[in-house]
Design a protein around this motif. Structure first.
Motif, PDB file in Angstrom:
ATOM      1  N   ALA A  61       0.834  -1.207   0.000  1.00  0.00           N
ATOM      2  CA  ALA A  61       0.000   0.000   0.000  1.00  0.00           C
ATOM      3  C   ALA A  61       0.870   1.259   0.000  1.00  0.00           C
ATOM      4  N   GLN A  62       2.136   1.117   0.367  1.00  0.00           N
ATOM      5  CA  GLN A  62       3.044   2.261   0.455  1.00  0.00           C
ATOM      6  C   GLN A  62       4.046   2.314  -0.685  1.00  0.00           C
ATOM      7  N   LEU A  63       4.499   1.149  -1.148  1.00  0.00           N
ATOM      8  CA  LEU A  63       5.552   1.091  -2.167  1.00  0.00           C
ATOM      9  C   LEU A  63       5.124   0.217  -3.337  1.00  0.00           C
ATOM     10  N   SER A  64       5.574   0.584  -4.528  1.00  0.00           N
ATOM     11  CA  SER A  64       5.306  -0.218  -5.716  1.00  0.00           C
ATOM     12  C   SER A  64       6.279  -1.394  -5.770  1.00  0.00           C
ATOM     13  N   LYS A  65       6.008  -2.323  -6.667  1.00  0.00           N
ATOM     14  CA  LYS A  65       6.909  -3.462  -6.846  1.00  0.00           C
ATOM     15  C   LYS A  65       8.308  -2.961  -7.203  1.00  0.00           C
ATOM     16  N   GLN A  66       8.388  -1.971  -8.085  1.00  0.00           N
ATOM     17  CA  GLN A  66       9.690  -1.457  -8.514  1.00  0.00           C
ATOM     18  C   GLN A  66      10.450  -0.812  -7.351  1.00  0.00           C
ATOM     19  N   GLN A  67       9.738  -0.083  -6.482  1.00  0.00           N
ATOM     20  CA  GLN A  67      10.383   0.540  -5.323  1.00  0.00           C
ATOM     21  C   GLN A  67      10.900  -0.523  -4.352  1.00  0.00           C
TER      22      GLN A  67
END
Length: 120
Positions: free
Chosen positions: A80-86
């Motif tokens: 919910a806070q970070l994307s897969k890439q992040q």
């Protein structure tokens, strides 16, 4: 005297906790840190099962047995806070404050990042 003893105990606990997360540099060449998984045709379920196994081996010492946090932060809703890439970037490059780089790499890092990004 009690303050000094308490400070010593807390300091020691902090050092031991951070040491459990790694952070050392590995200068060895040809070190294979990937976990071998067998594709049984289950698709997303296989990825999730493999990611859970990898995190149990590599991440639970800092993020807790159920990834609810310990020395490291709670990861139960990290998607919910970070994307897969992040998340993948943090796995590959680490993050200041104690997350060492390269703990998980290659296909394993991609599986873990995909699985953690789904935790909303």
């Amino acid at each position: 005297m009690k303050k000094k003893l308490l400070t010593l105990l807390l300091g020691t606990s902090l050092v031991m906790g951070l040491a459990a997360c790694g952070g050392g540099t590995d200068t060895s060449k040809n070190k294979d840190t990937t976990t071998k998984t067998t594709d049984t045709g289950g698709g997303a379920n296989d990825v999730a099962a493999a990611a859970e196994k990898i995190t149990a081996q590599k991440c639970s010492s800092c993020h807790g047995e159920n990834l609810k946090g310990a020395v490291g932060p709670d990861l139960t809703h990290i998607g919910a806070q970070l994307s897969k890439q992040q998340i993948l970037d943090i796995l590959k490059n680490g993050k200041s404050g104690g997350m060492p780089k390269g703990l998980i790499s290659g296909d394993d890092a991609d599986k873990v990042a995909t699985w953690l990004a789904s935790k909303k």
